[in-house]
Design a protein around this motif. Structure first.
Motif, mmCIF file in Angstrom:
data_model
loop_
_atom_site.group_PDB
_atom_site.id
_atom_site.type_symbol
_atom_site.label_atom_id
_atom_site.label_comp_id
_atom_site.label_asym_id
_atom_site.label_seq_id
_atom_site.Cartn_x
_atom_site.Cartn_y
_atom_site.Cartn_z
ATOM 1 N N LYS A 31 0.857 -1.180 0.000
ATOM 2 C CA LYS A 31 0.000 0.000 0.000
ATOM 3 C C LYS A 31 0.896 1.233 0.000
ATOM 4 C CE LYS A 31 -0.747 -0.038 5.035
ATOM 5 N NZ LYS A 31 -1.787 -0.075 6.097
ATOM 6 N N GLU A 32 0.357 2.332 -0.490
ATOM 7 C CA GLU A 32 1.148 3.554 -0.603
ATOM 8 C C GLU A 32 1.571 4.042 0.775
ATOM 9 O OE1 GLU A 32 1.128 7.700 -3.181
ATOM 10 O OE2 GLU A 32 -0.781 6.692 -2.737
ATOM 11 N N TYR A 33 2.785 4.579 0.832
ATOM 12 C CA TYR A 33 3.342 5.053 2.098
ATOM 13 C C TYR A 33 3.758 6.511 1.939
ATOM 14 C CZ TYR A 33 6.428 5.338 6.193
ATOM 15 O OH TYR A 33 7.022 5.702 7.382
ATOM 16 N N LYS A 34 3.367 7.344 2.890
ATOM 17 C CA LYS A 34 3.739 8.755 2.854
ATOM 18 C C LYS A 34 5.015 8.955 3.655
ATOM 19 C CE LYS A 34 2.038 13.444 3.631
ATOM 20 N NZ LYS A 34 0.910 14.291 4.106
ATOM 21 N N LEU A 35 6.057 9.362 2.975
ATOM 22 C CA LEU A 35 7.357 9.549 3.613
ATOM 23 C C LEU A 35 7.402 10.851 4.401
ATOM 24 C CD1 LEU A 35 9.569 8.628 0.533
ATOM 25 C CD2 LEU A 35 9.316 7.221 2.585
ATOM 26 N N THR A 36 8.115 10.817 5.521
ATOM 27 C CA THR A 36 8.397 12.058 6.237
ATOM 28 C C THR A 36 9.555 12.762 5.531
ATOM 29 O OG1 THR A 36 10.049 11.073 7.709
ATOM 30 C CG2 THR A 36 7.732 10.949 8.403
ATOM 31 N N GLU A 37 9.780 14.015 5.858
ATOM 32 C CA GLU A 37 10.893 14.744 5.247
ATOM 33 C C GLU A 37 12.225 14.080 5.569
ATOM 34 O OE1 GLU A 37 11.043 18.896 5.944
ATOM 35 O OE2 GLU A 37 9.004 19.277 5.225
ATOM 36 N N LEU A 38 12.354 13.571 6.791
ATOM 37 C CA LEU A 38 13.592 12.903 7.190
ATOM 38 C C LEU A 38 13.783 11.606 6.408
ATOM 39 C CD1 LEU A 38 16.068 12.872 8.990
ATOM 40 C CD2 LEU A 38 14.681 11.835 10.811
ATOM 41 N N GLU A 39 12.712 10.861 6.193
ATOM 42 C CA GLU A 39 12.804 9.620 5.420
ATOM 43 C C GLU A 39 13.138 9.905 3.953
ATOM 44 O OE1 GLU A 39 9.727 6.738 7.946
ATOM 45 O OE2 GLU A 39 8.958 8.072 6.378
ATOM 46 N N MET A 40 12.580 10.985 3.416
ATOM 47 C CA MET A 40 12.919 11.364 2.040
ATOM 48 C C MET A 40 14.398 11.726 1.936
ATOM 49 S SD MET A 40 9.673 13.481 0.465
ATOM 50 C CE MET A 40 9.356 14.555 1.864
ATOM 51 N N GLU A 41 14.861 12.504 2.900
ATOM 52 C CA GLU A 41 16.268 12.922 2.899
ATOM 53 C C GLU A 41 17.202 11.728 2.977
ATOM 54 O OE1 GLU A 41 18.830 14.503 6.438
ATOM 55 O OE2 GLU A 41 17.722 16.212 5.602
ATOM 56 N N PRO A 61 11.117 1.837 9.198
ATOM 57 C CA PRO A 61 10.905 3.130 9.866
ATOM 58 C C PRO A 61 11.352 3.079 11.325
ATOM 59 C CG PRO A 61 8.957 2.455 8.632
ATOM 60 C CD PRO A 61 9.866 1.264 8.674
ATOM 61 N N SER A 62 11.840 4.191 11.810
ATOM 62 C CA SER A 62 12.218 4.284 13.221
ATOM 63 C C SER A 62 10.957 4.447 14.070
ATOM 64 C CB SER A 62 13.149 5.479 13.430
ATOM 65 O OG SER A 62 12.475 6.685 13.101
ATOM 66 N N GLU A 63 11.114 4.374 15.378
ATOM 67 C CA GLU A 63 9.960 4.539 16.264
ATOM 68 C C GLU A 63 9.425 5.964 16.200
ATOM 69 O OE1 GLU A 63 10.641 3.234 20.217
ATOM 70 O OE2 GLU A 63 11.183 1.182 19.645
ATOM 71 N N ASN A 64 10.332 6.930 16.089
ATOM 72 C CA ASN A 64 9.931 8.329 15.961
ATOM 73 C C ASN A 64 10.294 8.786 14.549
ATOM 74 O OD1 ASN A 64 9.498 11.088 16.087
ATOM 75 N ND2 ASN A 64 10.371 11.310 18.144
ATOM 76 N N PRO A 69 16.129 8.953 12.066
ATOM 77 C CA PRO A 69 16.262 8.427 10.702
ATOM 78 C C PRO A 69 15.851 6.959 10.626
ATOM 79 C CG PRO A 69 18.416 8.596 11.737
ATOM 80 C CD PRO A 69 17.442 9.272 12.664
ATOM 81 N N PRO A 70 15.405 6.519 9.464
ATOM 82 C CA PRO A 70 15.021 5.112 9.292
ATOM 83 C C PRO A 70 16.253 4.214 9.271
ATOM 84 C CG PRO A 70 14.965 6.237 7.188
ATOM 85 C CD PRO A 70 15.245 7.289 8.216
#
Length: 243
Positions: A31-41, A61-64, A69-70
């Motif tokens: 399923k589609e996943y929305k990345l956080t800015e940190l995950e995109m970076e 993904p990390s807990e936070n 960062p992942p």
């Protein structure tokens, strides 16, 4: 999924029941996943770390997810598109084909060459050239007995006189002060490929080690990468003359 520094989409893959794997080819649901800015970076940095053009970055993904960062698992440099297209409902293949259909987006690995190689400069024949990575100006060729008449220039090299049209002048500072060099265009044959209309400044190089000095623009056209510790990697200084 990353294409040349741009994220095209992201998906979540759930572990297959009774298995530890989450491969789409093994039946994992996506399923589609929305990345956080940190995950995109972090995903872009991971793709760049392997000098990737078309890559898939796998991470946990990390807990936070907003602040931590992942955990990067791997970067696939030849990813499939089945799962990501199902998840995002986007035609990723169409985007990929359209991008690489543009010749400017195709990357070829430069060929290693030596700091000196043999080039065939028409009509003078084979000459030794220095591949100067520090030369951001014009390429230079040795010239003797230079005569300028209007927009025409004639000179000698290796006993041959050539007359050409002056296409430009380059102004530069040398140890002897300011100098203005006429620019002409010549064709070069290097390693079986002819490069037309290469611009050369004319100069007396009788005190230099080579008749030809090539600049960075010419080396870019040739798609070569200079090894400063070697000479004649692609060519040889001597030519065997057959009967």
């Amino acid at each position: 999924i990353v294409l040349e520094g741009k994220i095209l989409g992201a998906m979540r893959r759930d572990v297959i029941e009774g298995d530890f794997r989450s491969n789409v080819s093994q039946g994992a649901k996506v399923k589609e996943y929305k990345l956080t800015e940190l995950e995109m970076e972090q995903s872009l940095l991971a793709s760049k770390a392997i000098d990737g053009s078309w890559t898939a970055v796998d991470f946990i993904p990390s807990e936070n997810i907003e602040k931590e960062p992942p955990y990067i698992l791997e970067v696939n440099h030849s990813p499939g598109t089945r799962g990501i297209e199902d998840a995002t409902k986007e035609n990723i293949v169409k985007t990929l084909v359209k991008y690489y259909a543009d010749p400017d987006n195709r990357i070829s690995v430069p060929t290693q060459c030596g700091v000196m190689e043999v080039v065939n400069v028409k009509p003078f024949g084979e000459l030794v050239a220095k591949f100067d990575t520090g030369n951001s100006g014009r390429s230079v060729i040795h010239a003797e007995d230079i005569k300028i008449t209007g927009k025409k220039i004639s000179f000698k090299l290796r006993g041959k006189r050539l007359s050409k049209r002056i296409v430009d002048y380059s102004e530069l500072r040398t140890g002897g002060g300011e100098e203005k060099r006429p620019i002409i265009e010549l064709d070069i044959d290097f390693a079986g490929t002819v490069y037309e209309d290469v611009q050369f400044g004319l100069d007396d190089r009788s005190d230099m080690s080579t008749d030809v000095l090539l600049n960075k623009d010419t080396m870019t056209r040739m798609n070569v990468m200079v090894n400063p510790n070697r000479k004649y990697v692609i060519t040889t200084k001597f030519t065997i003359i057959k009967d």
